[in-house]
Design a protein around this motif. Sequence first.
Motif, PDB file in Angstrom:
ATOM      1  N   THR A  43       0.825  -1.208   0.000  1.00 13.14           N
ATOM      2  CA  THR A  43       0.000   0.000   0.000  1.00 13.14           C
ATOM      3  C   THR A  43       0.858   1.255   0.000  1.00 13.14           C
ATOM      4  O   THR A  43       1.754   1.408   0.836  1.00 13.14           O
ATOM      5  N   ASN A  97       0.525   4.793   0.823  1.00  8.56           N
ATOM      6  CA  ASN A  97      -0.383   5.743   1.447  1.00  8.56           C
ATOM      7  C   ASN A  97       0.293   6.391   2.650  1.00  8.56           C
ATOM      8  O   ASN A  97       1.342   5.933   3.114  1.00  8.56           O
ATOM      9  N   TYR A 109       2.921   4.235   5.164  1.00 11.62           N
ATOM     10  CA  TYR A 109       2.988   2.796   4.876  1.00 11.62           C
ATOM     11  C   TYR A 109       4.362   2.427   4.341  1.00 11.62           C
ATOM     12  O   TYR A 109       4.972   3.209   3.593  1.00 11.62           O
ATOM     13  N   THR A 142       4.863   2.987   0.749  1.00 11.25           N
ATOM     14  CA  THR A 142       5.263   4.334   0.317  1.00 11.25           C
ATOM     15  C   THR A 142       6.790   4.445   0.327  1.00 11.25           C
ATOM     16  O   THR A 142       7.388   5.025  -0.577  1.00 11.25           O
ATOM     17  N   MET A 177      -8.845   8.493   6.527  1.00  9.38           N
ATOM     18  CA  MET A 177      -8.263   8.638   5.207  1.00  9.38           C
ATOM     19  C   MET A 177      -9.176   9.428   4.280  1.00  9.38           C
ATOM     20  O   MET A 177      -9.135   9.283   3.073  1.00  9.38           O
ATOM     21  N   GLY A 207      -3.287   4.261  -2.570  1.00  9.25           N
ATOM     22  CA  GLY A 207      -4.353   4.927  -1.820  1.00  9.25           C
ATOM     23  C   GLY A 207      -4.100   6.408  -1.649  1.00  9.25           C
ATOM     24  O   GLY A 207      -5.032   7.196  -1.505  1.00  9.25           O
ATOM     25  N   TRP A 208      -2.839   6.768  -1.665  1.00  8.32           N
ATOM     26  CA  TRP A 208      -2.500   8.181  -1.450  1.00  8.32           C
ATOM     27  C   TRP A 208      -3.079   9.055  -2.551  1.00  8.32           C
ATOM     28  O   TRP A 208      -3.448  10.182  -2.332  1.00  8.32           O
ATOM     29  N   ARG A 215      -5.884   8.502  -4.042  1.00 10.13           N
ATOM     30  CA  ARG A 215      -7.324   8.655  -3.831  1.00 10.13           C
ATOM     31  C   ARG A 215      -7.611   9.752  -2.800  1.00 10.13           C
ATOM     32  O   ARG A 215      -8.539  10.530  -2.959  1.00 10.13           O
ATOM     33  N   THR A 216      -6.798   9.773  -1.744  1.00 13.72           N
ATOM     34  CA  THR A 216      -7.043  10.781  -0.713  1.00 13.72           C
ATOM     35  C   THR A 216      -6.290  12.078  -0.993  1.00 13.72           C
ATOM     36  O   THR A 216      -6.574  13.093  -0.383  1.00 13.72           O
TER      37      THR A 216
END
Length: 291
Positions: free
Chosen positions: A121, A123, A135, A138, A202, A250-251, A253-254
């Motif tokens: 992940t 993020n 994470y 990352t 998040m 995911g980063w 997305r947020t």
Amino acid sequence: MSDQKLARPSSVRTGIGSLSRRRLAIGLSFVVLLVVVGAGCTTQQRVNTETALAQALISDEQMAQVGEQVHAELEDQGVRYVTNPEVVRYVTGVATRIFDLARQDRSGVEYHVHVIDDPKTVNAFATPGGHIYIYSGTLLAAENEAEMAGVLAHETGHVAGRHVERAMVDAYGMQELAAIALGDDPSGAKQIAASLVGTGVMRAHSRGEESEADEYGVRYISALNYDPTAMITFFQKLQAAESGTSLTPGWLRTHPVTAERISDLKSYIAANNLGGSVLGAERYRAIKAKL
Ligand SMILES: [Zn+2]
């Protein structure tokens, strides 16, 4: 991560109801004032109003309590942390230098960093009480220390800019926050923490908050003599990696990366003459090899 236990402030266990009614009175007079001032205001003014509101109603101590609860909740949900002492020491070392700068923008917060053991992940996020979570995915996606510093500094910017408080006002509204301030609801911190982990931790920040966090972040890394464009190269890498890999970015997305965001960042770097030459690629490779 053993140092989290050490960093845990002793005030945490004193209970959420310790806030005086005076603060609530101050908070409520603030509310009246802000409601009056806020009539017919712009979006930016509304955002500032929410931040002031959150600040008036929730003390840094209470935010620290919520942050500790969020941390416990994440552990309950099975989040595990990187324990390799060299990796932890390295990330904490870089983060601490960023936190020292952030304290000049916002004091009263105990900044913490946690490295989540999840190599798939990509993020990072910030929670109440100045907790930054990154994470291991990352760390693996970044190519050098400057890029990692950029992510940490961006998240630190969300704390310095009080975006986390703003998110709480958005999510819970006045009544719940006032209940916490009064101490009428001793389980409030726990409830809020559970719900933050469920939905809000998040949460995507607004575009304005993203730009603000970018600006704080790039200013911090440049002050530490990192190449400020590392923030841009990391964004571009994530965009490129989004399709066709097993990574979960995911980063993105947020923290949606748009062409506009990148060009804003470039303009900010130029307009403020931000420089810096360190990438720290070699020492970074050595740390990545331990993940
Ligand atoms: Zn962000």
